[in-house]
Design a protein around this motif. Sequence first.
Motif, PDB file in Angstrom:
ATOM      1  N   ILE A  63      45.711  51.034  44.609  1.00 15.56           N
ATOM      2  CA  ILE A  63      45.068  52.349  44.674  1.00 15.56           C
ATOM      3  C   ILE A  63      46.004  53.371  45.316  1.00 15.56           C
ATOM      4  O   ILE A  63      46.144  54.505  44.829  1.00 15.56           O
ATOM      5  CB  ILE A  63      43.745  52.262  45.462  1.00 15.56           C
ATOM      6  CG1 ILE A  63      42.717  51.436  44.690  1.00 15.56           C
ATOM      7  CG2 ILE A  63      43.190  53.655  45.741  1.00 15.56           C
ATOM      8  CD1 ILE A  63      41.454  51.144  45.469  1.00 15.56           C
TER       9      ILE A  63
ATOM     10  N   LEU B  63      40.720  53.163  39.688  1.00 10.11           N
ATOM     11  CA  LEU B  63      40.722  51.697  39.649  1.00 10.11           C
ATOM     12  C   LEU B  63      41.381  51.111  38.405  1.00 10.11           C
ATOM     13  O   LEU B  63      42.121  50.121  38.517  1.00 10.11           O
ATOM     14  CB  LEU B  63      39.303  51.160  39.804  1.00 10.11           C
ATOM     15  CG  LEU B  63      38.752  51.100  41.228  1.00 10.11           C
ATOM     16  CD1 LEU B  63      37.336  50.551  41.236  1.00 10.11           C
ATOM     17  CD2 LEU B  63      39.647  50.248  42.125  1.00 10.11           C
TER      18      LEU B  63
ATOM     19  N   THR C 201      37.532  44.125  45.822  1.00 14.25           N
ATOM     20  CA  THR C 201      37.582  45.501  45.331  1.00 14.25           C
ATOM     21  C   THR C 201      36.729  46.419  46.200  1.00 14.25           C
ATOM     22  O   THR C 201      37.137  47.533  46.545  1.00 14.25           O
ATOM     23  CB  THR C 201      37.091  45.563  43.876  1.00 14.25           C
ATOM     24  OG1 THR C 201      37.919  44.721  43.056  1.00 14.25           O
ATOM     25  CG2 THR C 201      37.159  46.988  43.341  1.00 14.25           C
TER      26      THR C 201
END
Length: 213
Positions: free
Chosen positions: A106, A133, A34
Amino acid sequence: MALLQNNFPTFMQGFGYTLLSSLIALVGSMILGTAFAIMQIVPKKWVRKVGNVYVQVFRNIPLLIITFFFFLVVSKYVKMSGFMSGTIALMLYTSAFIAETVRAGILSIDGGQMEGARANGLSFAQAMQYIILPQAFRVALPSLGNQFINLVKNSSILAFVGGLDLMYQGNMIAANTFETFSTYIIVGILYLIITLPLSYYMQHLERKLKHAA
């Protein structure tokens, strides 16, 4: 089956190490993946470059090479067991694929949402955390589920560095008993005990989020 009964503690030890390695690598790869996904899309060019280099390097080097690098090279300077070497390699390798998956999630979100969040006073980090997110993870969930399952299967790499995992123990049992076929059938079933519930849970979570949308 006599083979399973006679070697049950050994199989269970391997099962436990595989499960532990998979859990550690899963959490670590999600955090790293991430972070590097976000790095690839931030406004600062040098940060994007670092993120891109990390992802490309670990995506395009075989997991076995990364594992041997930690086991044979890094361990000369930092005390590191085969289990730790394999788990770190698994985490880094998987994080690169998760980074690409999360980045795609994203980028699938309308850019206007980020612009709107910034216009309302949120920082880039706040907008990413609270608005972008959560939606990106929902979009990326099916692909993330596949990565999680691949991670569990790839944990067999620990067998090459004495990581005491399920495959390593299976190799030892097969070598000692000469019952190769039966041993690896049991090993395969034990892997399924981990991966099938994970697969069903990810499918359930995907349906649940789809209905909640």
